[in-house]
Design an enzyme around this catalytic site. Structure first.
Site, PDB file in Angstrom:
ATOM      1  N   GLU A  15      -8.234  -3.316  -9.772  1.00 22.54           N
ATOM      2  CA  GLU A  15      -7.826  -1.672  -9.482  1.00 22.54           C
ATOM      3  C   GLU A  15      -8.404  -0.996 -10.766  1.00 22.54           C
ATOM      4  OE1 GLU A  15      -7.998   0.643  -7.241  1.00 22.54           O
ATOM      5  OE2 GLU A  15      -7.120  -0.232  -5.404  1.00 22.54           O
ATOM      6  N   ARG A  97       5.795   2.149  -5.426  1.00 21.20           N
ATOM      7  CA  ARG A  97       4.700   2.247  -6.960  1.00 21.20           C
ATOM      8  C   ARG A  97       3.842   2.898  -6.560  1.00 21.20           C
ATOM      9  NH1 ARG A  97      -0.138  -0.162  -6.358  1.00 21.20           N
ATOM     10  NH2 ARG A  97      -0.657  -1.966  -5.272  1.00 21.20           N
ATOM     11  N   ASN A  99      -0.181   4.329  -7.230  1.00 19.88           N
ATOM     12  CA  ASN A  99      -1.344   3.764  -6.645  1.00 19.88           C
ATOM     13  C   ASN A  99      -2.496   4.218  -7.657  1.00 19.88           C
ATOM     14  OD1 ASN A  99      -2.848   1.667  -5.757  1.00 19.88           O
ATOM     15  ND2 ASN A  99      -3.507   2.785  -3.953  1.00 19.88           N
ATOM     16  N   ASN A 145      -4.860   6.355  -1.572  1.00 18.69           N
ATOM     17  CA  ASN A 145      -5.245   5.705  -2.314  1.00 18.69           C
ATOM     18  C   ASN A 145      -6.500   6.781  -2.440  1.00 18.69           C
ATOM     19  OD1 ASN A 145      -6.294   3.154  -3.213  1.00 18.69           O
ATOM     20  ND2 ASN A 145      -5.792   2.267  -0.553  1.00 18.69           N
ATOM     21  N   ASP A 194     -10.848   2.496   0.221  1.00 14.59           N
ATOM     22  CA  ASP A 194      -9.655   2.141  -0.847  1.00 14.59           C
ATOM     23  C   ASP A 194      -9.989   3.250  -1.540  1.00 14.59           C
ATOM     24  OD1 ASP A 194      -7.974   0.932  -2.248  1.00 14.59           O
ATOM     25  OD2 ASP A 194      -8.386  -0.885  -1.681  1.00 14.59           O
TER      26      ASP A 194
END
Length: 272
Positions: A15, A97, A99, A145, A194
């Site tokens: 990512e 968490r 992102n 995202n 995403d």
């Protein structure tokens, strides 16, 4: 041009690609391996550092020096010395968490959260952090995202993946306040949006989870312009290099046709 596989190490979830245009370096993370990488396209050297908790996104500070968001806080990582040190933390619950994230033109860090280790509806937020203080920009998200600014910096585009939409917010550069305007893009096929980035024409490039592509959209009218296929279903994020070509991160899937999911790919859009 077909996507070119640049890096593969059997990662579950790559990512957060971020390209340093000044120094011609690419950074990205392997979230569940707690790793952050530095890739030199000219020498093909790849360096990595383990940060001991899920690492989600990168903010560029200097030559081979970056800030990395991890579940345990934000770390300054120095690839010149292969060292890291914690800089600060935002007060987030144990069950989330960090992102995706982005930096605004004034240097504010904008970063979203999501449920971890389990995704839970509406437990995420999007924060803005600057000079030791932070505030909530967007509340009640599920999988925070992609983030991108319009070229005139008047709008912030944001993806909460389960909505399958791209939202547009009015963004005040002076105050750092975001106010919801409207949804500008809706995904009606199998893929869900995403990570994303914006090109120099103001068009969005969006990685499609379970869609096997990066798709190119006009955020003004919501129309899809084109797409570039990848050989794996779960495409997580993308960024541009100095030539206007795309680096694309991916994740593993259970599909039998998944080729190198969890790899880093390069897609040529220009003739250099």
């Amino acid at each position: 041009m077909e996507p070119k596989l640049i890096f593969y190490s059997n990662s579950q979830l790559l990512e957060g690609p971020r390209f340093d245009l000044e120094h011609n370096l690419l950074y990205f993370v392997s979230i569940l391996d707690y790793l952050v990488y530095c890739y030199n396209p000219e020498t093909q050297e790849i360096l990595s550092i383990n940060l001991k908790s899920p690492a989600s996104c990168v903010f560029i500070l200097d030559f081979k020096i970056i800030l990395v968001a991890t579940k345990n806080g934000f770390y300054e990582v120095n690839f010149n010395t292969l060292s890291s040190k914690q800089k600060f933390q935002i007060d987030i619950p144990e069950n989330v968490r960090y992102n995706d994230g982005i930096e605004d033109p004034k240097g504010r860090i904008i970063i979203g959260t999501m449920g971890f280790p389990e995704v839970k509806e509406n437990v995420g937020k999007v924060f803005s952090y600057h000079q030791g203080s932070y505030k909530t920009l967007i509340d009640h998200t599920t999988i925070s995202n992609g983030l991108a600014f319009s070229l005139d910096q008047k709008f912030l585009y944001f993806i909460d993946t389960p909505t399958k939409k791209v939202a547009r917010y009015f963004y005040d550069i002076d105050t750092g306040v975001a106010k919801f305007d409207t949804y500008v893009i809706e995904f009606k096929a199998e893929g869900a949006p995403d990570g994303m980035c914006m090109d120099n024409k103001g068009m969005l490039w969006i990685a499609e989870w379970n869609g096997g592509c990066v798709s190119n959209w006009n955020p003004i009218n919501g129309h899809k312009i084109q797409e570039r296929k990848l050989p794996c279903p779960n495409v997580t994020s993308c960024c541009f290099d100095k030539y206007g070509n795309l680096y694309v991160t991916t994740a593993k899937s259970e599909s039998e046709t998944d080729a190198y999911g969890g790899g880093l790919f390069y897609i040529e859009l220009t003739n250099n």
